[in-house]
Design a protein around this motif. Structure first.
Motif, PDB file in Angstrom:
ATOM      1  N   PHE A   1       0.714  -1.253   0.071  1.00 30.98           N
ATOM      2  CA  PHE A   1      -0.030   0.106  -0.069  1.00 30.98           C
ATOM      3  C   PHE A   1       0.774   1.287   0.056  1.00 30.98           C
ATOM      4  CE2 PHE A   1      -2.650  -3.326   1.775  1.00 30.98           C
ATOM      5  CZ  PHE A   1      -3.895  -3.166   1.076  1.00 30.98           C
ATOM      6  N   LEU A   2       0.703   2.023  -0.971  1.00 31.43           N
ATOM      7  CA  LEU A   2       1.223   3.327  -1.197  1.00 31.43           C
ATOM      8  C   LEU A   2       0.503   4.410  -0.459  1.00 31.43           C
ATOM      9  CD1 LEU A   2       2.734   3.107  -4.588  1.00 31.43           C
ATOM     10  CD2 LEU A   2       4.025   2.799  -2.436  1.00 31.43           C
ATOM     11  N   LYS A   3       0.909   5.121   0.607  1.00 31.69           N
ATOM     12  CA  LYS A   3       0.036   6.038   1.648  1.00 31.69           C
ATOM     13  C   LYS A   3       0.583   7.237   1.429  1.00 31.69           C
ATOM     14  CE  LYS A   3      -2.021   3.101   5.134  1.00 31.69           C
ATOM     15  NZ  LYS A   3      -1.976   3.014   6.589  1.00 31.69           N
ATOM     16  N   SER A   4      -0.211   8.065   1.539  1.00 25.96           N
ATOM     17  CA  SER A   4       0.263   9.652   1.764  1.00 25.96           C
ATOM     18  C   SER A   4       1.363   9.665   2.640  1.00 25.96           C
ATOM     19  CB  SER A   4      -0.776  10.601   2.071  1.00 25.96           C
ATOM     20  OG  SER A   4      -1.912  10.681   1.134  1.00 25.96           O
ATOM     21  N   GLY A   5       2.557  10.325   2.111  1.00 23.85           N
ATOM     22  CA  GLY A   5       3.676  10.521   3.083  1.00 23.85           C
ATOM     23  C   GLY A   5       3.514  11.976   3.926  1.00 23.85           C
ATOM     24  N   SER A   6       4.525  11.941   4.806  1.00 21.61           N
ATOM     25  CA  SER A   6       4.748  13.331   5.482  1.00 21.61           C
ATOM     26  C   SER A   6       5.365  14.438   4.882  1.00 21.61           C
ATOM     27  CB  SER A   6       5.490  12.829   6.866  1.00 21.61           C
ATOM     28  OG  SER A   6       6.726  12.548   6.608  1.00 21.61           O
TER      29      SER A   6
END
Length: 140
Positions: A49-54
């Motif tokens: 899963f590629l999630k929104s990064g910081s």
């Protein structure tokens, strides 16, 4: 002499551990079972899963360049047979997209996913989960 011997033993251990980590002959786990009267081979894949990064402070120009590099990177993994399925979500949650990796270990999937230019830049965060699926399955 004692320091030299200790150094050589440590060097040997590091070499053995490193060689095990980059073992390109490792194969994904599989098992056979029967379902609906047919023999099926199940294989362990890894969903990334590629999630929104910081880190979302890049300029629009930088973001577009990273997106092109991201797509090229994933496309290369797909062409190499490492990724079997790949695509974005609708963007309504923090999960921005996912990929199904056809590799032997979770660590290998994580290493490859973290080498994605968007993950390196912090725009995407990586989450990896094992997933058992009939070998050769696809979306119908």
């Amino acid at each position: 002499m004692k320091i030299t011997l200790t150094f050589l033993v440590l060097l040997l251990l590091i070499t053995v551990v490193y060689a095990q980590e980059v073992d390109s002959t490792a194969q994904p786990e599989i098992f056979e079972f029967e379902w609906a009267g047919e023999k099926t081979t199940m294989q362990k894949y890894f969903i990334v899963f590629l999630k929104s990064g910081s880190e979302r402070s890049q300029s629009q120009e930088e973001s577009m360049k990273l997106q092109q590099e991201h797509l090229a990177y994933l496309g290369g993994l797909y062409e190499d047979g490492i990724i079997n399925l790949n695509g974005p979500t609708d963007g309504q949650t923090d999960i921005r997209g996912f990929s199904v990796y056809n590799v032997a270990t979770k660590e290998e999937a994580k290493r490859l996913a973290k080498n994605d230019p968007m993950a390196k830049a912090g725009r995407l965060a990586v989450e990896v989960h094992p997933w058992w699926l009939a070998k050769g399955s696809g979306v119908k």
